[in-house]
Design an enzyme around this catalytic site. Structure first.
Site, PDB file in Angstrom:
ATOM      1  N   PRO A  42      -0.767  -2.657   7.582  1.00 22.27           N
ATOM      2  CG  PRO A  42      -0.013  -1.009   7.359  1.00 22.27           C
ATOM      3  CD  PRO A  42      -0.388  -1.024   8.199  1.00 22.27           C
ATOM      4  CG  ASP A  43       0.240  -8.532   4.193  1.00 18.78           C
ATOM      5  OD1 ASP A  43       1.322  -8.954   4.714  1.00 18.78           O
ATOM      6  OD2 ASP A  43       0.072  -8.945   2.982  1.00 18.78           O
ATOM      7  CB  ALA A  44       3.649  -3.467   5.461  1.00 16.22           C
TER       8      ALA A  44
END
Ligand code: SPV
Ligand code: MG
Length: 286
Positions: free
Chosen positions: A55-57
């Site tokens: 995830p883009d996290a």
């Protein structure tokens, strides 16, 4: 083949006209964007994370993102705009990222005013932002940290993403412009461009505005330009195209038991050789 000098993103902006930017996560995507006619490549945190099935996290490090951006920049003759998330920390991290990206040949970075660790703008509600004055000080430190004149810092506000409205989006972008931001990026997840267009109608500063029409896909680039946008970023359409293409191709091969049915949907080997710059490499050994 490593490409020669590329113009800076500042040079591209100075040419005037709408600057069209495509998202990518590797050199091949960047080359395809350049060949399609894009003026610059967005080294997207969403794409770079997704390419690793993460995830883009804020899971990847600055070094991971820098490496991806540098791979792209080496392969193209247009500038890469590096998405640096929320700047990987505080003002010291902002200074460090500017040192590292500038020294690596990247000419533009974008930092957003979300709290670290951040989550992709399209995930859930309740995105939390850094205090505008704190973020403005970080932008000022980033500008002090650059060595050359050319390096460009884009300050991105997530005010609309966080549901804080037009006045807060404007207040934040004025603060960031006052701090020395070379451009601002106004992100929105509305299904039309209305929110972003309202911002543009009120933005009177001589600081270019970037928009990212992901959830309002019908907004024509020229209409965005007429509304006042200087930069339009198609941040993730390339990645999404690749997913459908691979899913279709792999599924068909498994289903059919041979590849004849997909041959017309996939690139030829010669096409790939060209994208690899094979001819130039072969000349080296002649
Ligand atoms: C990205 O491409 O990583 C961006 C744009 O930052 S978005 O995914 O819309 O947040
Ligand atoms: Mg991002």
């Amino acid at each position: 083949m490593i490409r020669g000098l590329h113009p800076s993103f500042r040079d591209v902006l100075a040419r005037g006209g709408l600057v069209k930017v495509a998202g990518a996560h590797n050199a091949l995507g960047a080359v395809l964007a350049e060949r399609a006619g894009f003026h610059a490549v967005w080294s997207s945190s969403f794409e770079v994370s997704a390419a690793r099935c993460l995830p883009d996290a804020s899971l990847l490090t600055m070094t991971d993102y820098l490496e991806a951006a540098v791979h792209m920049q080496r392969a193209v003759g247009v500038p890469v705009v590096a998405d640096c998330d929320s700047g990987f920390g505080n003002e010291l991290n902002f200074a460090h990222l500017v040192h590292e990206y500038e020294a690596s040949g990247i000419t533009a970075v974008c930092v957003e005013d979300k709290l670290f660790p951040k989550m992709n703008s399209f995930v859930g509600e309740g995105q939390r932002l850094v205090d505008a004055e704190v973020f403005g000080r970080r932008i000022a430190v980033a500008k002090q940290a650059q060595r050359g004149e050319d390096f460009l810092v884009i300050a991105r506000t997530e005010a609309f993403i966080a549901g804080l409205g037009l006045e807060e989006a404007l207040r934040r972008c004025h603060t960031y412009a006052d701090a020395g931001a070379d451009a601002v990026l106004v992100h929105s997840k509305q299904s039309t461009e209305v929110e972003v267009a309202a911002f543009l109608a009120r933005w009177a500063r001589d600081v270019p505005v970037a928009v990212v029409p992901t959830t309002y896909p019908a907004w024509h680039a020229e209409d965005a330009h007429r509304a006042g946008a200087a930069i339009v970023i198609y941040a993730n359409q390339g990645l999404r195209a690749q997913v459908l293409a691979l899913r279709h191709t792999f599924g068909e091969i498994v289903r059919a038991g041979h590849t004849a049915g997909v041959e017309s949907d996939i690139a030829t080997l010669d096409d790939i050789f060209t994208l690899q710059g094979l001819e130039a490499w072969r000349k080296l050994s002649r």
